[in-house]
Design a protein around this motif. Structure first.
Motif, PDB file in Angstrom:
ATOM      1  N   ALA A  18       0.865  -1.183   0.000  1.00 22.60           N
ATOM      2  CA  ALA A  18       0.000   0.000   0.000  1.00 22.60           C
ATOM      3  C   ALA A  18       0.895   1.225   0.000  1.00 22.60           C
ATOM      4  O   ALA A  18       1.637   1.467   0.951  1.00 22.60           O
ATOM      5  CB  ALA A  18      -0.906   0.004   1.223  1.00 22.60           C
ATOM      6  N   GLU A  19       0.848   1.978  -1.094  1.00 24.42           N
ATOM      7  CA  GLU A  19       1.668   3.183  -1.231  1.00 24.42           C
ATOM      8  C   GLU A  19       0.741   4.387  -1.226  1.00 24.42           C
ATOM      9  O   GLU A  19      -0.138   4.490  -2.075  1.00 24.42           O
ATOM     10  CB  GLU A  19       2.456   3.131  -2.535  1.00 24.42           C
ATOM     11  N   PHE A  20       0.950   5.270  -0.269  1.00 24.24           N
ATOM     12  CA  PHE A  20       0.143   6.479  -0.159  1.00 24.24           C
ATOM     13  C   PHE A  20       0.921   7.638  -0.766  1.00 24.24           C
ATOM     14  O   PHE A  20       2.020   7.953  -0.316  1.00 24.24           O
ATOM     15  CB  PHE A  20      -0.213   6.742   1.306  1.00 24.24           C
ATOM     16  N   ALA A  21       0.364   8.254  -1.795  1.00 20.56           N
ATOM     17  CA  ALA A  21       1.012   9.335  -2.536  1.00 20.56           C
ATOM     18  C   ALA A  21       2.330   8.838  -3.135  1.00 20.56           C
ATOM     19  O   ALA A  21       2.586   7.636  -3.202  1.00 20.56           O
ATOM     20  CB  ALA A  21       1.217  10.569  -1.662  1.00 20.56           C
ATOM     21  N   PHE A  22       3.146   9.765  -3.582  1.00 21.65           N
ATOM     22  CA  PHE A  22       4.460   9.422  -4.122  1.00 21.65           C
ATOM     23  C   PHE A  22       5.470   9.540  -2.987  1.00 21.65           C
ATOM     24  O   PHE A  22       5.231  10.276  -2.020  1.00 21.65           O
ATOM     25  CB  PHE A  22       4.829  10.356  -5.278  1.00 21.65           C
ATOM     26  N   PRO A  23       6.606   8.849  -3.067  1.00 26.82           N
ATOM     27  CA  PRO A  23       7.614   8.981  -2.000  1.00 26.82           C
ATOM     28  C   PRO A  23       7.992  10.447  -1.788  1.00 26.82           C
ATOM     29  O   PRO A  23       8.112  11.206  -2.745  1.00 26.82           O
ATOM     30  CB  PRO A  23       8.805   8.175  -2.536  1.00 26.82           C
ATOM     31  N   GLY A  24       8.135  10.818  -0.532  1.00 24.15           N
ATOM     32  CA  GLY A  24       8.491  12.191  -0.193  1.00 24.15           C
ATOM     33  C   GLY A  24       7.677  12.693   0.982  1.00 24.15           C
ATOM     34  O   GLY A  24       7.039  11.907   1.687  1.00 24.15           O
ATOM     35  N   PRO A  25       7.669  13.989   1.179  1.00 26.13           N
ATOM     36  CA  PRO A  25       7.020  14.574   2.353  1.00 26.13           C
ATOM     37  C   PRO A  25       5.540  14.222   2.506  1.00 26.13           C
ATOM     38  O   PRO A  25       5.073  13.963   3.615  1.00 26.13           O
ATOM     39  CB  PRO A  25       7.203  16.084   2.168  1.00 26.13           C
ATOM     40  N   LEU A  26       4.780  14.204   1.398  1.00 24.96           N
ATOM     41  CA  LEU A  26       3.361  13.887   1.518  1.00 24.96           C
ATOM     42  C   LEU A  26       3.173  12.444   1.971  1.00 24.96           C
ATOM     43  O   LEU A  26       2.360  12.168   2.863  1.00 24.96           O
ATOM     44  CB  LEU A  26       2.614  14.143   0.205  1.00 24.96           C
ATOM     45  N   VAL A  64       0.429  -4.096   3.059  1.00 25.44           N
ATOM     46  CA  VAL A  64       1.559  -3.582   3.824  1.00 25.44           C
ATOM     47  C   VAL A  64       1.795  -2.131   3.419  1.00 25.44           C
ATOM     48  O   VAL A  64       2.050  -1.843   2.250  1.00 25.44           O
ATOM     49  CB  VAL A  64       2.830  -4.415   3.563  1.00 25.44           C
ATOM     50  N   VAL A  65       1.706  -1.228   4.380  1.00 26.65           N
ATOM     51  CA  VAL A  65       1.979   0.192   4.138  1.00 26.65           C
ATOM     52  C   VAL A  65       3.487   0.370   4.122  1.00 26.65           C
ATOM     53  O   VAL A  65       4.186  -0.110   5.019  1.00 26.65           O
ATOM     54  CB  VAL A  65       1.359   1.064   5.247  1.00 26.65           C
ATOM     55  N   VAL A  66       3.993   1.063   3.095  1.00 26.56           N
ATOM     56  CA  VAL A  66       5.422   1.326   2.999  1.00 26.56           C
ATOM     57  C   VAL A  66       5.680   2.828   3.116  1.00 26.56           C
ATOM     58  O   VAL A  66       4.849   3.651   2.734  1.00 26.56           O
ATOM     59  CB  VAL A  66       6.048   0.775   1.696  1.00 26.56           C
ATOM     60  N   ASP A  67       6.851   3.153   3.649  1.00 24.38           N
ATOM     61  CA  ASP A  67       7.236   4.555   3.785  1.00 24.38           C
ATOM     62  C   ASP A  67       7.951   5.021   2.516  1.00 24.38           C
ATOM     63  O   ASP A  67       8.034   4.284   1.524  1.00 24.38           O
ATOM     64  CB  ASP A  67       8.075   4.774   5.051  1.00 24.38           C
ATOM     65  N   SER A  68       8.507   6.207   2.555  1.00 26.12           N
ATOM     66  CA  SER A  68       9.165   6.772   1.373  1.00 26.12           C
ATOM     67  C   SER A  68      10.411   6.006   0.956  1.00 26.12           C
ATOM     68  O   SER A  68      10.856   6.127  -0.181  1.00 26.12           O
ATOM     69  CB  SER A  68       9.518   8.246   1.621  1.00 26.12           C
ATOM     70  N   ASP A  69      10.975   5.220   1.868  1.00 28.13           N
ATOM     71  CA  ASP A  69      12.138   4.390   1.551  1.00 28.13           C
ATOM     72  C   ASP A  69      11.735   2.969   1.179  1.00 28.13           C
ATOM     73  O   ASP A  69      12.583   2.075   1.133  1.00 28.13           O
ATOM     74  CB  ASP A  69      13.108   4.377   2.730  1.00 28.13           C
ATOM     75  N   ASP A  70      10.435   2.752   0.952  1.00 28.06           N
ATOM     76  CA  ASP A  70       9.885   1.455   0.564  1.00 28.06           C
ATOM     77  C   ASP A  70      10.024   0.403   1.672  1.00 28.06           C
ATOM     78  O   ASP A  70      10.051  -0.781   1.410  1.00 28.06           O
ATOM     79  CB  ASP A  70      10.519   0.959  -0.743  1.00 28.06           C
ATOM     80  N   ARG A  71      10.105   0.871   2.918  1.00 23.51           N
ATOM     81  CA  ARG A  71      10.179  -0.054   4.062  1.00 23.51           C
ATOM     82  C   ARG A  71       8.781  -0.321   4.586  1.00 23.51           C
ATOM     83  O   ARG A  71       7.983   0.614   4.752  1.00 23.51           O
ATOM     84  CB  ARG A  71      11.015   0.547   5.187  1.00 23.51           C
ATOM     85  N   PRO A  72       8.445  -1.583   4.897  1.00 25.35           N
ATOM     86  CA  PRO A  72       7.139  -1.877   5.501  1.00 25.35           C
ATOM     87  C   PRO A  72       7.053  -1.257   6.892  1.00 25.35           C
ATOM     88  O   PRO A  72       7.982  -1.397   7.692  1.00 25.35           O
ATOM     89  CB  PRO A  72       7.112  -3.395   5.599  1.00 25.35           C
ATOM     90  N   PRO A 151       0.979 -11.105  10.543  1.00 20.44           N
ATOM     91  CA  PRO A 151       1.630 -12.372  10.217  1.00 20.44           C
ATOM     92  C   PRO A 151       3.054 -12.354  10.775  1.00 20.44           C
ATOM     93  O   PRO A 151       3.627 -11.295  11.008  1.00 20.44           O
ATOM     94  CB  PRO A 151       1.634 -12.418   8.687  1.00 20.44           C
ATOM     95  N   ASP A 152       3.592 -13.550  11.015  1.00 17.01           N
ATOM     96  CA  ASP A 152       4.943 -13.631  11.582  1.00 17.01           C
ATOM     97  C   ASP A 152       5.977 -12.978  10.705  1.00 17.01           C
ATOM     98  O   ASP A 152       6.931 -12.393  11.207  1.00 17.01           O
ATOM     99  CB  ASP A 152       5.322 -15.113  11.816  1.00 17.01           C
ATOM    100  N   GLN A 153       5.823 -13.069   9.411  1.00 15.57           N
ATOM    101  CA  GLN A 153       6.807 -12.479   8.514  1.00 15.57           C
ATOM    102  C   GLN A 153       6.105 -11.625   7.477  1.00 15.57           C
ATOM    103  O   GLN A 153       5.169 -12.064   6.842  1.00 15.57           O
ATOM    104  CB  GLN A 153       7.616 -13.570   7.802  1.00 15.57           C
ATOM    105  N   LEU A 154       6.578 -10.403   7.346  1.00 18.06           N
ATOM    106  CA  LEU A 154       6.058  -9.512   6.313  1.00 18.06           C
ATOM    107  C   LEU A 154       6.942  -9.636   5.083  1.00 18.06           C
ATOM    108  O   LEU A 154       8.135  -9.949   5.202  1.00 18.06           O
ATOM    109  CB  LEU A 154       6.054  -8.073   6.812  1.00 18.06           C
ATOM    110  N   PRO A 155       6.401  -9.383   3.906  1.00 18.06           N
ATOM    111  CA  PRO A 155       7.232  -9.463   2.696  1.00 18.06           C
ATOM    112  C   PRO A 155       8.334  -8.408   2.719  1.00 18.06           C
ATOM    113  O   PRO A 155       8.195  -7.364   3.337  1.00 18.06           O
ATOM    114  CB  PRO A 155       6.238  -9.194   1.566  1.00 18.06           C
ATOM    115  N   GLU A 156       9.407  -8.721   2.062  1.00 19.84           N
ATOM    116  CA  GLU A 156      10.526  -7.770   1.943  1.00 19.84           C
ATOM    117  C   GLU A 156      10.110  -6.648   0.994  1.00 19.84           C
ATOM    118  O   GLU A 156       9.351  -6.878   0.069  1.00 19.84           O
ATOM    119  CB  GLU A 156      11.768  -8.473   1.389  1.00 19.84           C
ATOM    120  N   PRO A 157      10.631  -5.440   1.204  1.00 19.46           N
ATOM    121  CA  PRO A 157      10.268  -4.339   0.290  1.00 19.46           C
ATOM    122  C   PRO A 157      10.790  -4.568  -1.112  1.00 19.46           C
ATOM    123  O   PRO A 157      11.688  -5.288  -1.354  1.00 19.46           O
ATOM    124  CB  PRO A 157      10.923  -3.123   0.921  1.00 19.46           C
TER     125      PRO A 157
END
Length: 157
Positions: A18-26, A64-72, A151-157
């Motif tokens: 789940a990616e919210f907006a484009f990577p960056g401040p928003l 899985v929500v990811v941050d601007s660095d594509d980390r879960p 879940p015990d393990q989340l997928p890798e970014p």
């Protein structure tokens, strides 16, 4: 308005991103609002789903929500999905987006700025893309899944 309530049975598949907006401040702002519980809804455009060849979200689906660095950073679960014309977006949805908008007009101005921006137009492959009252929007409601439900393990970014 179309109400979408079918749950997808995808237990064997890895959770989608789940990616919210484009990577960056928003995106950073939106992810923080999800994590603090103030953001429980989001808006997408049907045209974006169609362009990406992605199905619309369904109730019960987790991502899985990811941050601007594509980390879960979190897992969310869809609790409601509606497809409505942009003119029919309601104040309850706007407030639940957790971005501080107090009126639909305020929310729409901010979203139109994003949707008419260079990044969105490039993502859609349409340098002249614009929305209007009839543009179909995907109004998605979700909840933050607690650590005990993860879940015990989340997928890798």
């Amino acid at each position: 308005m179309t109400e979408i309530t079918e749950a997808a049975d995808r237990a064997d598949e890895p959770l989608p991103k789940a990616e919210f907006a484009f990577p960056g401040p928003l995106r950073d702002q939106l992810v923080a609002a999800i994590l603090d519980g103030s953001k429980t809804s989001t808006t997408g455009l049907v045209v974006d789903y169609e362009h990406e060849g992605e199905p619309l979200p369904v109730v019960g689906e987790r991502a899985v929500v990811v941050d601007s660095d594509d980390r879960p950073v979190a897992v969310i679960e869809v609790t409601g999905v509606r497809v409505v014309a942009l003119a029919d977006v309601d104040l309850a949805h706007v407030v639940d987006e957790g971005e501080g908008d107090e009126t639909v007009a305020q929310w729409r101005a901010g979203h139109e700025e994003h949707w008419h921006g260079a990044e969105m137009r490039a993502a859609l492959g349409d340098p002249d893309f614009t929305v209007d009252d009839a543009t179909l929007c995907v109004l998605e409601r979700f909840r933050l899944v607690t650590d005990a439900e993860l879940p015990d393990q989340l997928p890798e970014p």
